[in-house]
Design a protein around this motif. Structure first.
Motif, PDB file in Angstrom:
ATOM      1  N   PHE A   1       0.830  -1.208   0.000  1.00 17.36           N
ATOM      2  CA  PHE A   1       0.000   0.000   0.000  1.00 17.36           C
ATOM      3  C   PHE A   1       0.861   1.253   0.000  1.00 17.36           C
ATOM      4  N   ASP A   2       1.949   1.251   0.763  1.00 22.33           N
ATOM      5  CA  ASP A   2       2.807   2.440   0.872  1.00 22.33           C
ATOM      6  C   ASP A   2       3.435   2.802  -0.475  1.00 22.33           C
ATOM      7  N   LEU A   3       3.983   1.794  -1.169  1.00 17.57           N
ATOM      8  CA  LEU A   3       4.592   2.071  -2.472  1.00 17.57           C
ATOM      9  C   LEU A   3       3.538   2.495  -3.497  1.00 17.57           C
ATOM     10  N   GLY A   4       2.378   1.852  -3.430  1.00 16.29           N
ATOM     11  CA  GLY A   4       1.301   2.201  -4.357  1.00 16.29           C
ATOM     12  C   GLY A   4       0.833   3.634  -4.175  1.00 16.29           C
ATOM     13  N   THR A   5       0.640   4.044  -2.933  1.00 14.12           N
ATOM     14  CA  THR A   5       0.203   5.425  -2.681  1.00 14.12           C
ATOM     15  C   THR A   5       1.308   6.421  -3.034  1.00 14.12           C
ATOM     16  N   SER A   6       2.569   5.987  -2.883  1.00 13.93           N
ATOM     17  CA  SER A   6       3.686   6.855  -3.264  1.00 13.93           C
ATOM     18  C   SER A   6       3.662   7.140  -4.763  1.00 13.93           C
ATOM     19  N   ILE A   7       3.403   6.092  -5.566  1.00  9.26           N
ATOM     20  CA  ILE A   7       3.320   6.275  -7.020  1.00  9.26           C
ATOM     21  C   ILE A   7       2.105   7.137  -7.376  1.00  9.26           C
TER      22      ILE A   7
ATOM     23  N   LEU B   1      -0.062  12.568  -9.067  1.00 10.05           N
ATOM     24  CA  LEU B   1      -0.809  13.786  -8.748  1.00 10.05           C
ATOM     25  C   LEU B   1       0.101  15.009  -8.744  1.00 10.05           C
ATOM     26  N   ARG B   2       1.314  14.859  -8.205  1.00 10.03           N
ATOM     27  CA  ARG B   2       2.247  16.003  -8.162  1.00 10.03           C
ATOM     28  C   ARG B   2       2.681  16.428  -9.559  1.00 10.03           C
ATOM     29  N   GLN B   3       2.860  15.445 -10.439  1.00  5.92           N
ATOM     30  CA  GLN B   3       3.303  15.749 -11.802  1.00  5.92           C
ATOM     31  C   GLN B   3       2.140  16.128 -12.721  1.00  5.92           C
ATOM     32  N   VAL B   4       0.925  16.110 -12.166  1.00  4.23           N
ATOM     33  CA  VAL B   4      -0.287  16.413 -12.928  1.00  4.23           C
ATOM     34  C   VAL B   4      -0.340  15.558 -14.206  1.00  4.23           C
ATOM     35  N   MET B   5      -0.049  14.280 -14.040  1.00  5.34           N
ATOM     36  CA  MET B   5      -0.091  13.352 -15.173  1.00  5.34           C
ATOM     37  C   MET B   5      -1.540  12.988 -15.499  1.00  5.34           C
ATOM     38  N   ARG B   6      -1.831  12.897 -16.777  1.00  6.22           N
ATOM     39  CA  ARG B   6      -3.149  12.455 -17.225  1.00  6.22           C
ATOM     40  C   ARG B   6      -3.069  10.957 -17.509  1.00  6.22           C
TER      41      ARG B   6
END
Length: 749
Positions: A376-382, A387-392
């Protein structure tokens, strides 16, 4: 036009200008034409801006190159402004300008605007006709394109090879390409290599590779494109033999394969998971020097990963000088698919450190690795990085996010991602339904299933398999029957996945006869379906039937695997068939070459223990278990308690406590063992040790399923909201049963 000038003028590179004595429209047009032919489209616009600044007016020869520049640079707004200039200057009737406008609008998918330009032309020659036909074909309106082609011919205009090429651009049906092939013969274009190669390529895309082969053999001349198109066609059908025969034949005829040829050959070896052929092609690539091409490197990495050769894939990956996002993604995805999720995430971290921007496919692969690990930790990190990179993210990447949170048992986050998706496909619905089903939330899974059907998204076999597995794990027979009926109504059978899930569901819900009926009705059986039914009969105490099914499996010629043997040994264990179980355990290695796993060895310990042969079971444990196994020792401890073997019980208890000194369950089991032997001092000592270590016994619990809702009951707990009603009803039932003399000896307090 000043805006245009300021937008394209590069101060570091002065615009090309004609000499002061030759500042005419023709001179600027010559410069613009030369720059356009060189592909210097940015400079074309800069030169045009300079032309306006020096008050030189454009003419009909200026705008085709300007529109081409806008098309190449993806500048739709500037193209519109040029169209306005064309209208203002009265150049709309020029055939070449009109054709350029049609091509411009076609590039941006504005077929209606292209048609308006075409319809307003006073005269039309072959050029605008070819442009509008190509526009409709590329837009997917092949029917309209053919109608325009027919109208052009009726108007007395004969098509060129370029017209047929334009029409071919959107063709994907055999009838259409066959028709165009006929026109090519009719108009004598059989010597046009580009046209013949395009027809050959479309034949392959339509799955008519033999027609493509006939055309290939008929062609007077062939270039590398011809060979690659046919090889690619056979690769798409999985005909690896023809691919490599063509590879040999082209060398014999003096045509050297290029990087595309080798990439296709490697890809077909990957599809077939044929490591030997893949290595053979790799050797040829090394001799020709194409291994440095990034496309070929990626194909080789994918091939080795498909063949589960991780080391060779890593060697190529690490030697690659220029790793693009496709190469990184291929490595990450391949590692995840080979169950090397930890290494996949390490490569993903290296990718980020290299400043290579991941794509949606990269993120999806990394999230799949997190789901495998349940991290869960690695998944939420990705997710946070995205979200930070505003990726679509595209739909597959969002689906991977839904699955990751569900696999990590964080259903609220999984649902939040699912509900935030603007578009969902079948995989999206399957991901959320499977997430709730696999986490034991059958009621919510069925609710999503209902929502899915309301959106008119058609469920597939994976949808119902997830629901059937949830029904099996919770014993929800009523819901399982309903889903069974749905599969029949929806024509989702025969399907080996669905049919096996039905056998499993009925078996685990207690209806072994219905499970057997579903098994018999299957059109085909695999090892999973056989082992499911065998395991079901074993768990229902019908070992003889389970063994008979095992014999039938052997008669089919299917080689049993470790799962089948586990099911058979478990059946023998639950039914006390010691000799038969030992015989099958021995044949597993001697007759089928399958090394027994820990589970198989534990089954034999359980088999001997249940039969009262505790000493023999312990000797077997000591002989075959190279490392201690606490759970297996627990089986032996229970068996020694049942038999009353105090000495062996003490010995096993000591081993268990040495391995897990802070496990509350071990002390509880030890206390029960001492109590069964009336050794109350040992019981007290076990409880005292447990208390001194601060351990607490987890309460016993059970559950029932009612209308898709799971209700849990804990020992000595009164947390159930309906406890008073339940106890009241039990007392009423107790009194009624006492009156009927069915329970006169029992009273519920």
């Amino acid at each position: 036009m000043n805006k245009l000038h300021s937008s394209f003028l590069n101060p570091l590179k002065p615009p090309i200008q004609p000499t002061p004595t030759d500042t005419t429209t023709r001179a600027f047009n010559a410069i613009i034409n030369r720059l356009s032919s060189q592909g210097s489209h940015h400079e074309v616009l800069v030169t045009y801006s300079t032309m306006l600044k020096t008050n030189i007016a454009p003419d009909t020869h200026s705008f085709p190159n300007l529109l081409k520049a806008c098309t190449s640079l993806n500048l739709f707004v500037y193209g519109l402004s040029f169209h306005q200039c064309i209208v203002v200057n009265g150049f709309s009737s020029d055939a070449y300008i009109a054709s350029s406008l049609i091509n411009f609008y076609a590039k941006f998918g504005h077929a209606q605007n292209a048609r308006k330009v075409f319809d307003t032309m006073p005269e039309r020659n072959l050029v605008p006709w070819t442009s509008i036909i190509g526009c409709y074909s590329r837009a997917g309106s092949v029917g309209i394109a053919f109608d325009m082609f027919s109208e052009m011919r009726r108007g007395g205009i004969q098509p060129s090879s370029v017209t047929l090429l334009s029409l071919l651009s959107g063709v994907s049906e055999f009838a259409h390409v066959k028709c165009l092939h006929g026109f090519a013969v009719l108009y004598g274009f059989e010597t046009d290599m580009s046209l013949m190669n395009s027809i050959l390529n479309v034949y392959c895309k339509c799955g008519r590779v033999e027609d493509a082969r006939d055309l290939f053999e008929y062609m007077n001349g062939r270039d590398i494109v011809s060979w690659n198109s046919l090889i690619s066609g056979y690769a798409q059908t999985g005909n690896i033999r023809e691919v490599f025969q063509l590879l040999y034949k082209m060398r014999v005829e003096g045509m050297e394969p290029d990087k595309q040829t080798y990439a296709t050959a490697v890809s077909v070896a990957a599809t077939q998971s044929n490591l030997k052929l893949g290595k053979s092609v790799h050797g040829q690539i090394l001799r020709t020097g194409f291994e440095l091409d990034s496309h070929v490197e990626t194909a080789l990495i994918v091939m080795y990963l498909k063949c589960s050769n991780i080391d060779l894939a890593f060697q190529i990956f690490e030697r690659a000088m220029h790793k693009d996002v496709v190469l990184w993604t291929a490595m990450i995805s391949g590692l995840a698919q080979n169950d090397f999720a930890d290494r996949a995430l390490m490569v993903f971290c290296q990718m980020l450190e290299s400043r290579t921007e991941p794509s949606s496919a990269t993120v999806a692969s990394a999230l799949a690795a997190c789901a495998q690990l349940g991290s869960f930790d690695l998944g939420t990190s990705i997710h946070g990085y995205v979200l930070r990179q505003v990726m679509r993210l595209d739909i597959p990447a969002q689906n991977a996010l839904v699955t990751m949170y569900a696999k990590c048992a964080h259903l609220d986050q999984s649902r939040a991602v699912f509900e935030s998706m603007s578009k969902r496909d079948l995989v999206s619905w399957n991901a959320i339904i499977a997430g709730y089903a696999q986490n034991g939330h059958l009621c919510e899974a069925l609710a999503f299933f209902s929502d899915m059907r309301a959106t008119l998204e058609k469920p597939d076999s994976l949808t119902v398999v997830s629901l059937l597995q949830a029904c099996a794990s919770t014993g929800a027979l009523h819901q399982g029957k309903w889903i069974h009926n749905f599969t029949i109504r929806s024509c989702l059978r025969p399907c080996i996945l669905v049919d096996t899930a039905l056998v499993d569901m009925y078996s685990k819900c207690g209806d072994i006869d219905k499970a057997h009926k579903c098994f018999v009705e299957m059109s085909d059986w695999d090892l999973v379906s056989w082992s499911t039914l065998i395991s079901g009969y074993g768990c229902h105490g019908k070992a003889e039937t389970a063994l008979r099914l095992y014999s039938e499996l052997l008669q089919t010629g299917i080689k049993p695997n470790h799962v089948v043997f586990l099911s058979v040994l478990s059946a023998c264990s639950h039914n006390g068939l010691v000799d038969k179980g030992l015989s099958i355990y021995q044949s597993m290695t001697e007759d089928f070459g399958i090394a027994p796993s820990l589970e198989h060895r534990a089954c034999i310990v359980d088999l001997l223990s249940r039969a009262g042969k505790v000493e023999e079971a312990y000797d077997f444990y000591k002989r075959v278990f190279l490392e201690p196994a606490v759970d297996v020792l627990g089986i032996l401890l229970d068996a020694s308690r049942t038999k009353g073997d105090v000495e062996l019980g003490d010995l096993i208890a000591g081993e268990i406590l040495m391995l897990r000194p802070v496990d509350a369950g071990n002390y509880v089991q030890l206390a029960h063992t001492y109590a069964s032997m009336n050794r109350w001092d040992g019981v007290g000592e076990a409880w005292n040790q447990m208390k001194s270590l601060g351990l607490k016994k987890l309460p016993g619990w059970s559950f029932i399923e009612l209308h898709g809702t799971i209700t849990t009951f804990f020992t000595d707990h009164n947390s159930n909201a309906q406890l008073d009603d339940i106890m009241s009803l039990l007392k009423i039932l107790s009194k009624e049963m006492r009156k009927s003399s069915l329970l006169g000896w029992y009273d519920i307090e």
